[in-house]
Design a protein around this motif. Sequence first.
Motif, PDB file in Angstrom:
ATOM      1  N   ARG A   1       0.704   3.490  -3.622  1.00  0.00           N
ATOM      2  CA  ARG A   1      -0.417   3.405  -4.561  1.00  0.00           C
ATOM      3  C   ARG A   1      -1.066   4.735  -4.869  1.00  0.00           C
ATOM      4  O   ARG A   1      -1.482   4.982  -6.001  1.00  0.00           O
ATOM      5  CB  ARG A   1      -1.487   2.452  -4.006  1.00  0.00           C
TER       6      ARG A   1
ATOM      7  N   ASN B   1       0.807  -1.205   0.000  1.00  0.00           N
ATOM      8  CA  ASN B   1       0.000   0.000   0.000  1.00  0.00           C
ATOM      9  C   ASN B   1       0.855   1.278   0.000  1.00  0.00           C
ATOM     10  O   ASN B   1       0.342   2.381  -0.009  1.00  0.00           O
ATOM     11  CB  ASN B   1      -0.891  -0.032   1.266  1.00  0.00           C
TER      12      ASN B   1
ATOM     13  N   SER C   1       0.798  -2.195  -7.733  1.00  0.00           N
ATOM     14  CA  SER C   1      -0.302  -3.106  -8.035  1.00  0.00           C
ATOM     15  C   SER C   1      -1.358  -2.882  -6.957  1.00  0.00           C
ATOM     16  O   SER C   1      -1.028  -2.756  -5.778  1.00  0.00           O
ATOM     17  CB  SER C   1       0.203  -4.551  -8.023  1.00  0.00           C
ATOM     18  N   PRO C   2      -2.619  -2.800  -7.335  1.00  0.00           N
ATOM     19  CA  PRO C   2      -3.654  -2.391  -6.360  1.00  0.00           C
ATOM     20  C   PRO C   2      -3.954  -3.458  -5.310  1.00  0.00           C
ATOM     21  O   PRO C   2      -3.480  -4.593  -5.378  1.00  0.00           O
ATOM     22  CB  PRO C   2      -4.884  -2.137  -7.233  1.00  0.00           C
ATOM     23  N   ASN C   3      -4.773  -3.041  -4.365  1.00  0.00           N
ATOM     24  CA  ASN C   3      -5.327  -3.915  -3.347  1.00  0.00           C
ATOM     25  C   ASN C   3      -6.157  -5.026  -4.020  1.00  0.00           C
ATOM     26  O   ASN C   3      -6.826  -4.789  -5.031  1.00  0.00           O
ATOM     27  CB  ASN C   3      -6.215  -3.048  -2.444  1.00  0.00           C
TER      28      ASN C   3
ATOM     29  N   LYS D   1      -9.215   2.052   0.702  1.00  0.00           N
ATOM     30  CA  LYS D   1      -8.456   1.601  -0.480  1.00  0.00           C
ATOM     31  C   LYS D   1      -9.396   1.342  -1.646  1.00  0.00           C
ATOM     32  O   LYS D   1      -9.138   1.754  -2.787  1.00  0.00           O
ATOM     33  CB  LYS D   1      -7.710   0.296  -0.165  1.00  0.00           C
TER      34      LYS D   1
ATOM     35  N   ILE E   1      -7.635   4.258 -10.627  1.00  0.00           N
ATOM     36  CA  ILE E   1      -7.461   3.335 -11.762  1.00  0.00           C
ATOM     37  C   ILE E   1      -8.460   3.654 -12.870  1.00  0.00           C
ATOM     38  O   ILE E   1      -8.119   3.641 -14.055  1.00  0.00           O
ATOM     39  CB  ILE E   1      -7.619   1.876 -11.304  1.00  0.00           C
TER      40      ILE E   1
ATOM     41  N   LEU F   1      -0.787   3.173 -10.862  1.00  0.00           N
ATOM     42  CA  LEU F   1      -1.455   2.094 -10.121  1.00  0.00           C
ATOM     43  C   LEU F   1      -2.189   1.290 -11.181  1.00  0.00           C
ATOM     44  O   LEU F   1      -3.160   1.782 -11.766  1.00  0.00           O
ATOM     45  CB  LEU F   1      -2.416   2.715  -9.104  1.00  0.00           C
TER      46      LEU F   1
ATOM     47  N   THR G   1      -9.769  -4.331  -4.800  1.00  0.00           N
ATOM     48  CA  THR G   1      -9.927  -3.306  -5.836  1.00  0.00           C
ATOM     49  C   THR G   1      -9.750  -3.909  -7.229  1.00  0.00           C
ATOM     50  O   THR G   1     -10.488  -3.565  -8.159  1.00  0.00           O
ATOM     51  CB  THR G   1      -8.885  -2.186  -5.652  1.00  0.00           C
TER      52      THR G   1
ATOM     53  N   GLU H   1      -8.470   3.764  -4.653  1.00  0.00           N
ATOM     54  CA  GLU H   1      -7.771   3.077  -5.747  1.00  0.00           C
ATOM     55  C   GLU H   1      -8.684   2.901  -6.955  1.00  0.00           C
ATOM     56  O   GLU H   1      -8.247   3.033  -8.099  1.00  0.00           O
ATOM     57  CB  GLU H   1      -7.250   1.718  -5.261  1.00  0.00           C
ATOM     58  N   THR H   2      -9.955   2.600  -6.705  1.00  0.00           N
ATOM     59  CA  THR H   2     -10.890   2.448  -7.817  1.00  0.00           C
ATOM     60  C   THR H   2     -10.970   3.745  -8.619  1.00  0.00           C
ATOM     61  O   THR H   2     -10.937   3.742  -9.856  1.00  0.00           O
ATOM     62  CB  THR H   2     -12.278   2.037  -7.283  1.00  0.00           C
TER      63      THR H   2
END
Lengths: 338, 338
Positions: A99, A96, A125-127, A212, A220, A106, A130, A216-217
């Motif tokens: 990110r 994490n 690289s994401p969670n 996250k 991305i 990401l 996610t 993150e969504t």
Amino acid sequence: MGYRVAVVGATGLVGQRLLQVLEERRFPVDELRPLATSRSAGRRVRFAGSSWAVGEASVAALAGVDIAFFAASGEVSRQLAPEAARAGTVVIDKSNAFRMDPAVPLVVPEVNGHALAHHRNLIASPNCSTIQLVVALKPILDRFGLERVVVATYQAVSGTGAAALDELEAEVRAGVEGRAHPPQVYPKPIAFNVLPHCDRFEAEGFTLEEWKLVRETRKILERDDLPVTATAVRVPVRVGHSEAVWIQTRDEATVEELRRVLAAAPGVVVEDDPQAGVYPTPLAVAGRDEVFVGRIRRDPTTPRAFWLWIVADNLRKGAATNAVQIAEALVGAKARAR
Amino acid sequence: MGYRVAVVGATGLVGQRLLQVLEERRFPVDELRPLATSRSAGRRVRFAGSSWAVGEASVAALAGVDIAFFAASGEVSRQLAPEAARAGTVVIDKSNAFRMDPAVPLVVPEVNGHALAHHRNLIASPNCSTIQLVVALKPILDRFGLERVVVATYQAVSGTGAAALDELEAEVRAGVEGRAHPPQVYPKPIAFNVLPHCDRFEAEGFTLEEWKLVRETRKILERDDLPVTATAVRVPVRVGHSEAVWIQTRDEATVEELRRVLAAAPGVVVEDDPQAGVYPTPLAVAGRDEVFVGRIRRDPTTPRAFWLWIVADNLRKGAATNAVQIAEALVGAKARAR
């Protein structure tokens, strides 16, 4: 021509899967350096039919490495990744740590592979939760737009790591034998229970895992304003995260159109014939590299609202496979540039 | 003065809990008739320190009974309940047979006890996942209004019955011992898995369980137009249903106001201090009669949107306790009318 490859955290659940996925996908490895923190250095791992000694992760141990997969803690990534990247190693980081850094792409290759064009040797690289979400949302976003995403997760204990898997097994075994087994990894028992508590609690009553999923969504999908919200729940499943996802699209869509768009999307498998017992479950998708979507249906109470049931192997597409796919995209790009 | 009480389905999970709850709450039972279908008649059950022979359920066996709790199948309820009601027995039915009949009150006493005023000797108790939802929603609806309810459930296998509990235990034991155990009650394994499949699949891709949540919630809250939608998921938990619920209120509310309104509501316990590890889980609320609400928080992406985490013992408040509370309300009303 192959690459000098390091795996930092090689003895962990994700590290082991990374070695397995690199081998399965015949990633061109000329030299392998399995590394870990001092606690696990000296152990041995399997790769390509041989046993490899695990070295201690350090800047020196990463010298000359072309591609380093980081699958250790955020702390290890923060300590070693920037310096390795400055020294010329391409770091693909599963932690994490970086990110949400605007300078760090990401990446889920099927979704925003184009973001790799401008990396500075450090790619996140994401969670896990996610990754599977955006793989399913992206084709819908592109075709119909998205106005709202509400997610409830059902997350496997392997997402927490090997000690959590051991705890689940020990609790289940104790339960079967009529003994008690006080939890140590989780704050409460996970066997025969569910915990609305993934990662630590943060601001406004949300867990870090839930934040996250939101942040993150958005990064991305390149939609900073997308209303995404989540409740993240740990369930007594070994491998495989599931998500009940309620979406509102911007444009009208039919269930058939959604199925078609998803079935045509890279990395997605539609398993959606519930009357015939066809829908994905974590037990069934463990070991697979795709994201599985089922129970696609219209919510008749709300215009342009739909439910999706999204399941993926959190250690593979949620972690190892996605990292290797990032490396493949980079290597492919380099090969094309030659 | 007590009552002649029958329990139809006395050997099932809910029937057993009914006997236990009647005893715990000192319901005035003058005469008990434990009944079951021919398959289970002849077995014995415990009540008030004694062992009772289970008779075969029939119209004759219900003759002269004041209050009959039906906790068998919908088929048994359809066969026996209307005739018993016509003969003067007050039937409190846990099955799905009459819940949506406009002439039959569907009652959660804390929520719509007033609906008992006009019963015709037949009263339905709602589906387990509906009961805990409406107990938590009602005080919010009354104070702030509700515009939308999106539910993802985490449902215990005891909701399916004793055979499902046995199947979970057998699968877990087989897993621990390294054996396979092919599923028989569920279409796929439930141990170490989650199944987005509660009750049978119906129209528009929803399960009957999901439709029950929609229709029954609207009937109990007397809001036929309320947008309620759900994904219902079975999890490997023995007892205790959990629900991740996203709501939009009509009026502005703060998290503190929601906590206060819920804490003051009958039948609700607020357990909401996540930083201190305080949130409800099914394992912790099993055996309790209240509905537990935690993780109350504002969704910052949407005006007047909030998350709730609602947990209750599906065999008690979700079934037996609610039925006994209906009987208590009727008996109390009768006592007051004397």
